[in-house]
Design a protein around this motif. Structure first.
Motif, mmCIF file in Angstrom:
data_model
loop_
_atom_site.group_PDB
_atom_site.id
_atom_site.type_symbol
_atom_site.label_atom_id
_atom_site.label_comp_id
_atom_site.label_asym_id
_atom_site.label_seq_id
_atom_site.Cartn_x
_atom_site.Cartn_y
_atom_site.Cartn_z
ATOM 1 N N ALA A 60 0.842 -1.205 0.000
ATOM 2 C CA ALA A 60 0.000 0.000 0.000
ATOM 3 C C ALA A 60 0.871 1.247 0.000
ATOM 4 O O ALA A 60 1.994 1.228 0.509
ATOM 5 N N ASP A 163 -4.628 4.369 2.082
ATOM 6 C CA ASP A 163 -5.379 3.199 1.636
ATOM 7 C C ASP A 163 -6.327 2.792 2.761
ATOM 8 O O ASP A 163 -6.029 3.018 3.952
ATOM 9 N N LYS A 500 -9.553 -7.386 3.848
ATOM 10 C CA LYS A 500 -8.678 -6.735 2.871
ATOM 11 C C LYS A 500 -7.831 -7.790 2.173
ATOM 12 O O LYS A 500 -7.292 -8.708 2.808
ATOM 13 N N SER A 502 -4.669 -7.764 -0.756
ATOM 14 C CA SER A 502 -3.753 -6.872 -1.474
ATOM 15 C C SER A 502 -2.651 -7.684 -2.134
ATOM 16 O O SER A 502 -2.377 -8.830 -1.745
ATOM 17 N N ALA A 516 -5.101 -3.267 -4.126
ATOM 18 C CA ALA A 516 -5.814 -3.803 -2.967
ATOM 19 C C ALA A 516 -7.307 -3.602 -3.134
ATOM 20 O O ALA A 516 -7.757 -2.678 -3.815
#
Length: 819
Positions: A60, A163, A500, A502, A516
């Protein structure tokens, strides 16, 4: 307005990256500068729980801003203002004549609300402020962390995760995370004295004038000490004094006792502030690889700002007390506390961090130079108006270990649990600040800011439990991935799960793609659920701006329920991001596109009872009947129901040149951002005549969400160091911001602007460094507020929505001694 990423713009970024820069990246290092630009790669702890990830190696996007860079933004600069100057994705408007928001000014990330960004201190959740923003400023209806309770001298660095991160850190991390990392040292220190003043010429709607005001001075310092041999104790503190600024317009002759057309009776600008802050950060190794740590601090801040001026002929003036009118002053005393502690070390195959933290924010109001008109000539002129308090207790345990599961590298497993308790309280002011005296024709309560009444008093609390799992690893040498999930259970509204996923693919050491997808949420704050209040506000009607007595109602108030209120639910979000990282010799370029869909955003409703297009006359009459027992003309409350879609691109380009003529750090950074409102709350079905669809969330609020922050902000600067001499030049470009009203004929814009900042530094012998500089050297201003909106008193000279404020050119000097 819409985002436009054209070929010429992208080419401009590529070429300007070698010519211009901002200190965001160039000086954003916790380690000493390296001569080789390719070695400038800060290790970060935000957005990843894997050890040793650098800023450019994370999945991120993370910005790293050094404490040194923060202190180079002017004299005694507020932390929020310094971050806004360095990070294009952060915006920090300077509202005025907005009651408590003048004293606790919120910042925003990626154009979202201030309370949709989570703030950490040394990786631990920070507490929000007691204030809820309820007037006409960016962040209306939000409750947020007060960044300005922590001075820049206290910080070693700041990490800004751009993010969604609710699955990793919990509620409120919809837009991202700001991690304030305190300075850590067992030796050395520095003392710094700052001084600055505004010297400016400007034009308001009714004429020109110049001001020399807003004098600022501060004394700050830090020292590193050994603690019990092999530990460290870092102490830091600051004393700060800021005089007010005033950019009000001239009052209309009819509002001035002698009929003058060149008299200023309002005060629109930064508040007068005095603050004293102290912080500590400590650590001590223990046996068996364990260590103990503690950090915390305290700030006391006294601040005063003006309310709307009352002309001599105002209906609520008592000429026996103020024959020429008066300017109510809202004064606050703010106390902010933080204390954290814990132990870290290995056990049962994991590296543990067991911690506890407590924070509290208190805001007490006084109203000076005012009166309660319902007492006539017998009214006092100073009032205790009550106060707000909020505190937070957290207890957590985090564990990390490496697992060999047959992947390219061992899998990094992080798990944790957290308990959090929050409380919110409102204390009433003295009776004369809110009640009605014997003069029935006069307005009740202290003018400018009526005090909290016993009916507004609350003492509410809640708790929640959270548990998370965070995995990060590599499937191949080139392909990295992350998976995180978090479950939280709140005592007041229920539970929530966020997740999440990613990934990152490194095509070569020079180029990588990352992306992500995550879900997030923001819990309804206790302040939003239980705040209530009666105040005199500036309200924009179809005919112009008027002063009016309005009530903020709790969501469970019977009148609020009749007007459409319901129990608050959490906001939820889905975040998408895709970006690229390029490293080519001394050049670094990151481009990150994002989309953030937020559902059921918590908003502060329109002032119901004010005649406007979405409220027909028959509905106005029905609302007036409901409000009559409250002795108010309008009512507002919190509710869910707004959905938004935010899209944008962050671009950061860096380049470093080192040689015989010194080191030159160059960066060009920009944020391009657009928000669209896709859904608004339904209208209540029980009013006499159904109003329009935007009855609860009107045109002005919708356009504030969509166009109230700049859709384009570009920061470029060059930082040159040669032996003992240093020069920094910075240019910041702001897109115009739209200032909307419910009557389209009253709309106007702040106007686009380009600001220039310059600073020169010289390091003298014996550790002494001197600096002089100017912010907004060319004395740029937003477009002034039209006379139809600044009123007969001319109180509101410029739009509070201006992303860079409205104070003009600022000169400063700085003298520091390092030891």
């Amino acid at each position: 307005m819409h985002i436009r990423i054209t070929r010429s713009l992208l080419l401009g970024f590529a070429s300007a990256a070698t010519l211009l820069a901002c200190p965001l990246a160039a000086s954003a290092q916790s380690a000493p500068p390296q001569d080789d630009a390719s070695e400038v790669d800060e290790i970060v702890v935000t957005g990843t729980r894997a050890v040793g990830r650098s800023r450019l190696d994370t999945i991120a996007p993370v910005d790293v801003v050094s404490g040194e860079s923060l202190t180079r933004q002017g004299a005694g600069t507020e932390l929020a203002a310094a971050l806004s100057a360095l990070a294009p994705s952060i915006s920090f408007p300077r509202p005025a004549i907005t009651d408590g928001s003048d004293h606790v000014r919120p910042a925003t990330l990626r154009g979202l609300a201030p309370d949709q960004t989570l703030v950490l201190i040394n990786g631990q959740r920070g507490h929000i402020g007691a204030l809820v923003n309820v007037n006409g400023n960016i962040g209306r209806g939000s409750t947020a962390f007060d960044l300005n309770t922590i001075p820049t001298v206290t910080l070693g660095s700041v990490e800004v995760l751009r993010d969604g991160a609710s699955a990793q850190y919990g509620a409120d991390a919809i837009a991202g995370v700001i991690n304030l990392r305190l300075r850590e040292a067992n030796s050395g220190g520095a003392v710094t004295a700052n001084y600055g003043i505004y010297d400016t010429d400007f034009r308001t709607a009714r004429g020109n004038r110049n001001e020399t005001d807003g004098e600022q001075s501060s004394l700050s310092g830090w020292i590193g000490l050994p603690l019990l041999g092999d530990g460290f104790l870092t102490l830091s503190g600051e004393i700060q004094k800021r005089d007010p600024t005033n950019r009000s317009d001239y009052a209309a002759p009819g509002s001035v006792a002698n009929g003058s057309s060149t008299t200023v009776i309002g005060r629109f600008g930064d508040p007068e502030t005095e603050a004293q802050t102290g912080y500590f950060n400590a650590g001590k190794p223990l046996a068996g690889g364990w260590d103990a740590y503690a950090f915390g601090g305290y700030q006391h801040r006294d601040s005063n700002a003006a309310a709307t001026a009352r002309a001599f002929n105002n209906a609520n003036n008592v000429t026996a007390i103020y024959p020429t009118g008066f300017l109510p002053i809202i004064a606050t005393a703010i106390d902010d506390y933080n204390i954290y502690g814990g132990v870290r070390g290995p056990a049962l195959g994991f590296d543990w961090d067991i911690n506890v933290g407590y924070g509290r924010n208190e805001l007490d109001y006084r109203v000076e130079n005012s009166l309660n008109a319902s007492y006539g000539a017998a009214s006092q002129t100073s009032f205790d108006a009550g106060g707000l308090g909020y505190d937070q207790l957290t207890v957590g345990a985090d564990a990390v270990r490496q697992l060999d599961v047959g992947l390219y590298e061992p899998l990094n497993l992080a798990v944790g649990v957290e308990f959090r308790r929050e409380s919110f309280d409102v204390n009433a002011g003295e009776p004369t600040s809110y009640n009605r005296g014997p003069v029935l024709t006069g307005g009740l309560g202290s003018q400018g800011f009526p005090g909290f009444a016993p009916a507004n008093e609350v003492d509410e609390d809640r708790n929640n439990y959270g548990v998370y799992v965070d995995l990060e690893g590599k499937l191949t040498e080139a392909l990295s991935f992350g998976v995180a999930g978090r479950y939280e259970d709140y005592s007041d509204f229920g539970d929530q799960f966020t997740g999440k996923v990613s990934g990152r693919y490194d095509f070569s050491p020079e180029f990588a793609l990352r992306g992500a997808v995550s879900t997030g949420f923001k819990a309804p704050a206790l302040q939003q659920q239980f705040f209530s209040y009666i105040a005199t506000n500036l309200v924009a009607t179809q005919a112009g701006v008027v002063l009016q007595q309005n009530a903020s109602l709790r969501v469970d108030d019977p009148v609020a329920l009749l007007l459409g209120a319901k129990p608050l639910e959490p906001e939820t979000s889905v975040n998408y991001s895709l970006g690229g990282v390029l490293r080519w010799g001394g050049l670094e370029l990151t481009v990150d596109a994002y989309r953030i869909d937020v559902s059921d955003r918590i908003i502060y409703s329109e002032t119901l009872g004010v005649a406007r297009p979405s409220q027909p006359a028959a509905s106005t009459a029905a609302i007036a009947a409901l409000l009559a027992p409250l002795n108010v003309q309008g009512a507002r409350f919190f509710l869910n129901g707004v959905d938004t879609e935010t899209q944008g691109i962050d671009v950061v380009a860096r380049y470093r040149i080192s040689g015989e003529r010194g080191r030159l750090d160059l960066t060009l950074a920009g944020n391009f951002n657009q928000t669209d409102v896709t859904k608004t709350p339904p209208v209540p079905a029980n009013l006499a005549i159904a109003p329009a669809d935007d009855f609860l969330f009107d045109r002005s609020s919708r356009l504030s969400f969509e166009q109230g922050t700049p859709e384009q902000k570009i920061v470029a600067s060059a930082d040159w160091t040669y032996n003992r001499l240093g020069l920094t030049g910075k240019i910041t470009s702001y897109d115009s911001v739209f200032v909307a009203n419910n009557n389209a004929t009253l709309d106007y814009e702040t106007g686009a602007a380009v600001l220039m900042d310059l600073e020169a530094r010289y390091e003298f012998p014996l550790g002494i460094t001197g600096a002089i500089g100017a912010n907004n050297l060319l004395d740029e201003y937003p477009d002034f507020t039209p006379t139809t909106l600044n009123g007969a008193t001319g109180s509101v000279g410029f739009p509070s929505y201006s992303p860079y404020g409205f104070n003009g050119r600022f000169f400063y000097s700085r003298l520091s001694y390092a030891f």
